[in-house]
Design an enzyme around this catalytic site. Structure first.
Site, PDB file in Angstrom:
ATOM      1  N   HIS A 273      52.244   2.533   7.096  1.00  0.00           N
ATOM      2  CA  HIS A 273      52.470   2.321   5.668  1.00  0.00           C
ATOM      3  C   HIS A 273      53.251   1.028   5.440  1.00  0.00           C
ATOM      4  O   HIS A 273      52.705   0.061   4.927  1.00  0.00           O
ATOM      5  CB  HIS A 273      53.150   3.508   4.982  1.00  0.00           C
ATOM      6  CG  HIS A 273      52.421   4.793   5.135  1.00  0.00           C
ATOM      7  ND1 HIS A 273      51.100   4.932   4.767  1.00  0.00           N
ATOM      8  CD2 HIS A 273      52.808   5.997   5.649  1.00  0.00           C
ATOM      9  CE1 HIS A 273      50.705   6.167   5.034  1.00  0.00           C
ATOM     10  NE2 HIS A 273      51.707   6.825   5.577  1.00  0.00           N
ATOM     11  N   ASP A 324      44.844   8.920   7.627  1.00  0.00           N
ATOM     12  CA  ASP A 324      46.061   9.648   7.276  1.00  0.00           C
ATOM     13  C   ASP A 324      45.795  11.093   6.857  1.00  0.00           C
ATOM     14  O   ASP A 324      45.495  11.944   7.677  1.00  0.00           O
ATOM     15  CB  ASP A 324      46.814   8.873   6.199  1.00  0.00           C
ATOM     16  CG  ASP A 324      48.255   9.347   6.029  1.00  0.00           C
ATOM     17  OD1 ASP A 324      48.638  10.349   6.657  1.00  0.00           O
ATOM     18  OD2 ASP A 324      49.006   8.722   5.259  1.00  0.00           O
TER      19      ASP A 324
END
Length: 461
Positions: A273, A324
């Site tokens: 991220h 993810d």
């Protein structure tokens, strides 16, 4: 299992490590590329395809979350956020068994392969039984992940997660986190077990993953760095504004700043991220050689924010893609959304391309190949990422009859794929030389979907 005999695959055009080439024969031996001939004609016995690309690495997956896709899209009584989504996730995994996990992981991995991902980095933190007790075999749940990789054929980089705290400063874990938790000795046993359960998989890798700075203490992080010398280390970081604020309150530093100052972050690290960084943090991360693990679909779904790509890329930063939460598994959609997010942020077009590589689709694909290979520890001697001698033949062919790929030269094919055709332009996929997808469909789709439906009914019924 990979093919044992020598065989050849001929592509009218192929995207090699150095760019597009016409008339390419790939000579495969035991699933690896043993030779590449370019500028040649096809020979009798060659398996022929119009266009071949390197497969992509999916550097960040929580496979079990595939089963909750769409279950967190209902408004709650208060403002929804990442943190309310997390409570839904904790409830979903409450009763999950190893067999459930295998079924959920298998459909996720099947869908990854069908969209062009050929290897996955499984950021695996669901370790214990539903009561939070360790299984007799500490790698019981890791073995379920390995079985799902084996039945679908996807390459696996298994990243067992160390998780000990619920917040910065060593806050005690919550009840919802009971299935994740370890001390350092227990985690060392898990790592040993993880190595055993992947031993039968072709070119599997085991790394490790401190979950986040809020879930490990500085002392634990330092100890973890010594457990896997030379292997990949992945960590969630700076995903949410609240995380940044809490880190500042705890340490006086922002998360990426703190990590760069206190750990030897280098090419074996993947910072997942890294959404909320200052300009200085962004430049420092790029110069470290670590990979930024970007998950555009999940980051949009959770309302995380947009990665500061322009500064990062200008400094030569490496990045790769992850699916993810697996709310939607589509390699081309991840690439497209990454670029579109930057366009919306900067109110321009073709942000990721350059004067050197003007095709945005080609730049996105080639950078994701390199970053994914680095983060997932794909290497064979000095071979480059992608379709190179010595590496597994992990490849994707395109259906050039697709309306959005028709009449395109090589320099426009990936633009057509990423921004128009999407996953429907994928024809075949090979993993370690074995063809696992044909006509866009995985060879085990029917059985994997049937078992997934059965298991999911028990989990959410």
């Amino acid at each position: 299992m990979p093919d044992v005999a020598t065989r050849t695959i001929f592509a009218d055009k192929a995207m090699l490590a150095d760019g597009w080439t016409s008339g390419v024969r790939f000579i495969l031996r035991n699933g690896r590329v043993s030779g590449i001939e370019s500028g040649v004609a096809a020979r009798a016995g060659d398996e022929r395809h119009a266009c071949v690309l390197p497969g992509l690495g999916n550097l960040h997956s929580h496979a079990f979350q595939r089963g909750m896709a769409g279950l967190a899209e209902r408004r709650g009584d208060k403002a929804d956020s990442f943190w309310t989504w997390r409570e839904v996730m904790y409830r979903f995994l409450d009763r999950m068994t190893p067999d459930d996990l295998q079924a959920l992981a298998a459909i996720a991995y099947l869908e990854m392969l069908e969209s062009g991902f050929t290897r996955v980095g499984e950021f695996h933190y669901l370790h214990h039984d539903p009561q939070g007790r360790a299984y007799a075999d500490p790698a019981e749940m890791s073995a379920a992940i390995a079985r799902a990789a084996a039945e679908t054929g996807i390459g696996l980089t298994l990243l067992p997660v160390f998780y000990a705290h619920s917040g910065f400063g060593g806050q005690p874990p919550s009840e919802g986190q009971r299935r994740f938790l370890h001390d350092l000795d227990g985690f060392a046993r898990l790592l040993d077990g993880a190595g055993s359960v992947v031993a039968e998989l072709e070119d599997a890798v085991v790394g490790l993953a401190p979950h986040s700075l809020r879930a490990v203490s500085p002392e634990q992080l330092a100890a973890l760095e010594t457990m896997a010398p030379g292997l990949p280390i992945h960590i969630h970081i700076a995903e949410q504004v609240r995380e940044v604020e809490d880190c500042l309150a705890w340490s006086g530093q922002r998360p990426v700043e703190w990590l760069l100052d206190h750990s030897a972050v280098d090419r074996r690290w993947c910072l997942v991220h890294a959404t909320h960084m200052t300009e200085d943090e962004t430049r420092r991360l790029a110069r470290s050689g670590a990979v930024a693990g970007l998950c555009p679909i999940t980051e949009a779904n959770l309302g995380d924010g947009l990665f500061p790509a322009q500064i990062f890329l200008a400094e030569g930063g490496n990045w790769g893609l992850g699916s993810d939460s697996n709310v939607l598994i589509d390699a081309t959609e991840e690439l497209r959304l990454f670029e579109y997010g930057q366009r919306l942020q900067h109110r321009g077009r073709n942000i990721v391309s350059s004067s050197h590589v003007r095709s945005t689709g080609e730049m996105l694909w080639s950078q994701a190949v390199r970053g994914g290979a680095q983060a997932l520890d794909v290497k064979e001697g000095g071979a480059k990422a992608g379709l190179s001698i010595g590496l597994p033949f992990d490849a994707v062919s395109l259906n050039l009859d697709h309306p959005s790929l028709a009449a395109r030269g090589s320099d426009r094919l990936l633009d057509g794929l990423v921004f128009a055709a999407g996953r429907s332009g994928v024809d075949c996929v090979w993993r370690f030389g074995a063809q696992v997808v044909s006509g866009g469909r995985h060879r085990a789709r029917d059985e994997v979907v049937r078992r997934y439906r059965d298991r999911l009914g028990r989990l959410i019924g």
